[in-house]
Design an enzyme around this catalytic site. Structure first.
Site, PDB file in Angstrom:
ATOM      1  N   THR A 126       0.815  -1.223   0.000  1.00 12.22           N
ATOM      2  CA  THR A 126       0.000   0.000   0.000  1.00 12.22           C
ATOM      3  C   THR A 126       0.850   1.276   0.000  1.00 12.22           C
ATOM      4  O   THR A 126       1.869   1.357   0.691  1.00 12.22           O
ATOM      5  CB  THR A 126      -0.907   0.002   1.252  1.00 12.22           C
ATOM      6  OG1 THR A 126      -1.646  -1.213   1.270  1.00 12.22           O
ATOM      7  CG2 THR A 126      -1.853   1.190   1.250  1.00 12.22           C
ATOM      8  N   GLY A 131      -3.913   2.220  -2.958  1.00 13.21           N
ATOM      9  CA  GLY A 131      -4.555   1.421  -1.915  1.00 13.21           C
ATOM     10  C   GLY A 131      -5.227   0.226  -2.565  1.00 13.21           C
ATOM     11  O   GLY A 131      -4.568  -0.752  -2.900  1.00 13.21           O
ATOM     12  N   GLU A 363      -5.974  -6.013   3.739  1.00  9.77           N
ATOM     13  CA  GLU A 363      -5.795  -7.052   2.707  1.00  9.77           C
ATOM     14  C   GLU A 363      -6.937  -7.034   1.692  1.00  9.77           C
ATOM     15  O   GLU A 363      -7.338  -8.082   1.165  1.00  9.77           O
ATOM     16  CB  GLU A 363      -5.597  -8.429   3.344  1.00  9.77           C
ATOM     17  CG  GLU A 363      -4.365  -8.435   4.254  1.00  9.77           C
ATOM     18  CD  GLU A 363      -3.800  -9.801   4.536  1.00  9.77           C
ATOM     19  OE1 GLU A 363      -3.938 -10.688   3.695  1.00  9.77           O
ATOM     20  OE2 GLU A 363      -3.187  -9.954   5.608  1.00  9.77           O
TER      21      GLU A 363
HETATM   22  C1  FAD Z   1      -4.428  -1.201  10.456  1.00  8.41           C
HETATM   23  C2  FAD Z   1      -4.027  -1.390   9.024  1.00  8.41           C
HETATM   24  C3  FAD Z   1      -2.989  -2.261   8.728  1.00  8.41           C
HETATM   25  C4  FAD Z   1      -2.594  -2.418   7.387  1.00  8.41           C
HETATM   26  N1  FAD Z   1      -1.499  -3.204   7.114  1.00  8.41           N
HETATM   27  C5  FAD Z   1      -1.006  -3.230   5.846  1.00  8.41           C
HETATM   28  C6  FAD Z   1       0.238  -3.906   5.562  1.00  8.41           C
HETATM   29  O1  FAD Z   1       0.858  -4.512   6.448  1.00  8.41           O
HETATM   30  N2  FAD Z   1       0.722  -3.852   4.299  1.00  8.41           N
HETATM   31  C7  FAD Z   1       0.071  -3.194   3.278  1.00  8.41           C
HETATM   32  O2  FAD Z   1       0.571  -3.182   2.160  1.00  8.41           O
HETATM   33  N3  FAD Z   1      -1.111  -2.531   3.519  1.00  8.41           N
HETATM   34  C8  FAD Z   1      -1.643  -2.535   4.781  1.00  8.41           C
HETATM   35  N4  FAD Z   1      -2.815  -1.863   5.033  1.00  8.41           N
HETATM   36  C9  FAD Z   1      -3.464  -1.136   3.952  1.00  8.41           C
HETATM   37  C10 FAD Z   1      -4.792  -1.744   3.504  1.00  8.41           C
HETATM   38  O3  FAD Z   1      -4.573  -2.932   2.789  1.00  8.41           O
HETATM   39  C11 FAD Z   1      -5.521  -0.659   2.664  1.00  8.41           C
HETATM   40  O4  FAD Z   1      -5.943   0.329   3.604  1.00  8.41           O
HETATM   41  C12 FAD Z   1      -6.686  -1.201   1.891  1.00  8.41           C
HETATM   42  O5  FAD Z   1      -6.243  -2.049   0.856  1.00  8.41           O
HETATM   43  C13 FAD Z   1      -7.559  -0.081   1.284  1.00  8.41           C
HETATM   44  O6  FAD Z   1      -6.796   0.891   0.641  1.00  8.41           O
HETATM   45  P1  FAD Z   1      -7.045   2.442   0.993  1.00  8.41           P
HETATM   46  O7  FAD Z   1      -7.001   2.564   2.476  1.00  8.41           O
HETATM   47  O8  FAD Z   1      -6.119   3.261   0.197  1.00  8.41           O
HETATM   48  O9  FAD Z   1      -8.546   2.717   0.547  1.00  8.41           O
HETATM   49  P2  FAD Z   1      -9.067   3.156  -0.948  1.00  8.41           P
HETATM   50  O10 FAD Z   1      -8.502   2.225  -1.967  1.00  8.41           O
HETATM   51  O11 FAD Z   1      -8.834   4.611  -1.125  1.00  8.41           O
HETATM   52  O12 FAD Z   1     -10.611   2.875  -0.793  1.00  8.41           O
HETATM   53  C14 FAD Z   1     -11.543   3.803  -0.237  1.00  8.41           C
HETATM   54  C15 FAD Z   1     -12.936   3.246  -0.481  1.00  8.41           C
HETATM   55  O13 FAD Z   1     -13.186   3.157  -1.894  1.00  8.41           O
HETATM   56  C16 FAD Z   1     -13.569   1.829  -2.218  1.00  8.41           C
HETATM   57  N5  FAD Z   1     -13.081   1.467  -3.560  1.00  8.41           N
HETATM   58  C17 FAD Z   1     -11.844   1.654  -4.079  1.00  8.41           C
HETATM   59  N6  FAD Z   1     -11.780   1.172  -5.318  1.00  8.41           N
HETATM   60  C18 FAD Z   1     -13.008   0.650  -5.602  1.00  8.41           C
HETATM   61  C19 FAD Z   1     -13.572   0.001  -6.723  1.00  8.41           C
HETATM   62  N7  FAD Z   1     -12.850  -0.260  -7.851  1.00  8.41           N
HETATM   63  N8  FAD Z   1     -14.876  -0.389  -6.673  1.00  8.41           N
HETATM   64  C20 FAD Z   1     -15.608  -0.173  -5.543  1.00  8.41           C
HETATM   65  N9  FAD Z   1     -15.112   0.438  -4.442  1.00  8.41           N
HETATM   66  C21 FAD Z   1     -13.835   0.840  -4.473  1.00  8.41           C
HETATM   67  C22 FAD Z   1     -12.920   0.961  -1.148  1.00  8.41           C
HETATM   68  O14 FAD Z   1     -13.559  -0.298  -1.042  1.00  8.41           O
HETATM   69  C23 FAD Z   1     -13.120   1.828   0.079  1.00  8.41           C
HETATM   70  O15 FAD Z   1     -14.430   1.669   0.564  1.00  8.41           O
HETATM   71  C24 FAD Z   1      -3.261  -1.734   6.364  1.00  8.41           C
HETATM   72  C25 FAD Z   1      -4.334  -0.883   6.667  1.00  8.41           C
HETATM   73  C26 FAD Z   1      -4.706  -0.700   7.977  1.00  8.41           C
HETATM   74  C27 FAD Z   1      -5.821   0.264   8.292  1.00  8.41           C
END
Ligand code: FAD
Length: 381
Positions: A126, A131, A363
């Site tokens: 990420t 994301g 994930e």
């Molecule tokens: C406590 C915590 C630990 C984590 N640990 C790790 C880790 O160890 N390694 C790592 O790499 N990542 C990690 N993450 C990151 C996590 O995997 C991401 O937060 C997650 O994949 C979502 O990405 P984003 O937060 O950028 O949300 P965004 O991608 O910005 O999404 C925001 C919203 O839009 C929606 N959305 C986005 N695209 C679409 C689509 N095409 N269709 C419909 N809806 C959509 C999403 O479902 C969500 O509701 C962690 C996150 C947290 C909070």
């Protein structure tokens, strides 16, 4: 498919449960309030074999199955989901990526330290602008003689400040899109990589979540993990397994909340009788128990398929989607059964209610799980 628990697994779970009661449960709230990562607990978990669950014995691992692994994650999550999250990131993401795609030299160098608990592993896909759409990775790795030079940053990385090594994805060939993203093993005390912002989180607060910043971080050429350009594709395979652990984490978390609510409903008296004698409360308990069992069956189905070497992309996404949304619902009901007391830190359900939200996000969000499942149903890539 048999879901009977083997005698060996039952013995492992019994000793793990005793460990959780003695070493974790008494401290859960204090760690949560202080956002304190329990490093000592992880040293002991390493000594007991729980930090190399899936790794072959020749690298110091316990060489257990995915069926065992999901049961282990469930057990720990029923007591402290934050500990289970850190353990899952270490086992199935960081160490898992090295075990699955590392060269023999990389496995020999890193896995014994990781399985023993001497080192913890992080895994970084990420970024701020990458994301759900992880193919938007901006971090770059440029070859320079016998090194790769990494620049960029990774967000929300579990175990970032407590880990000693991370697997990080970086673009090595921008022209090739997803197929131009490679994976690198980066030691976290290496010059050029530092821990940035530590997140102040709603839940899972004892789990360490930070940004990792790379500024001309030079790693040896031998730290490229897997083939050049295979990092993103390999990451998707790593996540297929990782999602089973988040499903198991959700089941355990929901079970912890349910068991607390069941006990409370027997003790709490209103209108002259225990509240568990009211049909409304009984219906809540029945729905909670049924949701947990259904989610566990989906999780075990995915784990059994993984053990059999069958494709699990759809099965693990289904398990994660169902289990995480079920757990959100169950923790909500657990608070409701506790009434006002559930809204306080005097009862464990308050923390389960905060921790659970990560399960529908980490994930891959629930929306992304639905896209993954639908793509599989429609026969897409
Ligand atoms: C406590 C915590 C630990 C984590 N640990 C790790 C880790 O160890 N390694 C790592 O790499 N990542 C990690 N993450 C990151 C996590 O995997 C991401 O937060 C997650 O994949 C979502 O990405 P984003 O937060 O950028 O949300 P965004 O991608 O910005 O999404 C925001 C919203 O839009 C929606 N959305 C986005 N695209 C679409 C689509 N095409 N269709 C419909 N809806 C959509 C999403 O479902 C969500 O509701 C962690 C996150 C947290 C909070």
């Amino acid at each position: 498919m048999s879901t009977a628990v083997s005698a060996e697994r039952r013995a492992i779970l019994r000793s793990l449960s005793e460990f959780c009661e003695a070493e974790i449960r008494p401290h859960v709230l204090a760690w949560d309030e202080a956002q304190e990562f329990p490093r000592d607990v992880f040293r002991k978990l390493g000594q007991l074999g729980f930090l190399g669950v899936l790794v072959p014995e020749k690298y110091g691992g316990a060489a257990l199955s995915y069926m065992d692994y999901q049961a282990i994650v469930e057990e720990i999550a029923s007591v402290d989901p934050a500990v289970a999250l850190a353990l899952a990131a270490h086992n199935s993401l960081g160490s898992g990526h090295i075990a699955q795609f590392g060269s023999e030299a990389q496995r020999q160098k890193y896995l014994p330290r990781l399985t023993s608990g001497e080192w913890l592993a992080a895994w970084g896909l990420t970024e701020a602008d990458a994301g759900s759409d992880s193919s938007g990775t901006k971090t770059t790795a440029v070859r320079d003689g016998e090194s790769w030079v990494l620049n960029g940053s990774k967000n929300f990385i579990t175990n970032a400040s407590v880990g000693r090594v991370a697997v990080l994805m970086a673009v090595t060939d921008r022209e090739r899109g997803n197929k131009g993203i490679s994976a690198f093993i980066v030691e976290l005390d290496h010059p050029g990589i530092r821990v940035g912002k530590k997140e102040n989180k709603l839940g899972m607060r004892a789990s360490d979540t930070c940004t990792l910043v790379m500024e001309d971080c030079r790693v040896p050429a031998g730290n490229l993990l897997g083939q050049p350009g295979s990092g993103w594709v390999d990451s998707m395979k790593v996540l297929d397994g990782g999602r089973i652990s988040i499903a198991a984490l959700s089941v355990g978390l929901a079970r912890g909340a349910y068991e607390a609510a069941l006990a409370y409903s027997r003790d709490r008296r209103q209108f002259g009788k225990p509240i568990c004698e009211f049909e409304a409360i009984q219906f809540y308990l029945a729905e909670m128990a049924t949701g947990i069992d259904a989610a566990r069956l989906l999780t075990e189905r995915a784990a059994a398929a993984k053990d059999a070497g069958e494709p699990v992309t759809k099965l693990s996404a289904q398990a994660k989607l169902f289990a995480s949304e079920m757990a959100v619902h169950v923790t909500d009901r657990a608070i409701q059964i506790h009434g006002g007391y559930g809204f306080t830190k005097d009862y464990p359900v308050e923390k389960f209610y905060r921790d659970v939200k990560l399960c529908t996000i980490g994930e891959g969000t629930s929306e992304i799980q639905k896209l993954v499942i639908a793509r599989q149903l429609l026969g897409g890539a």
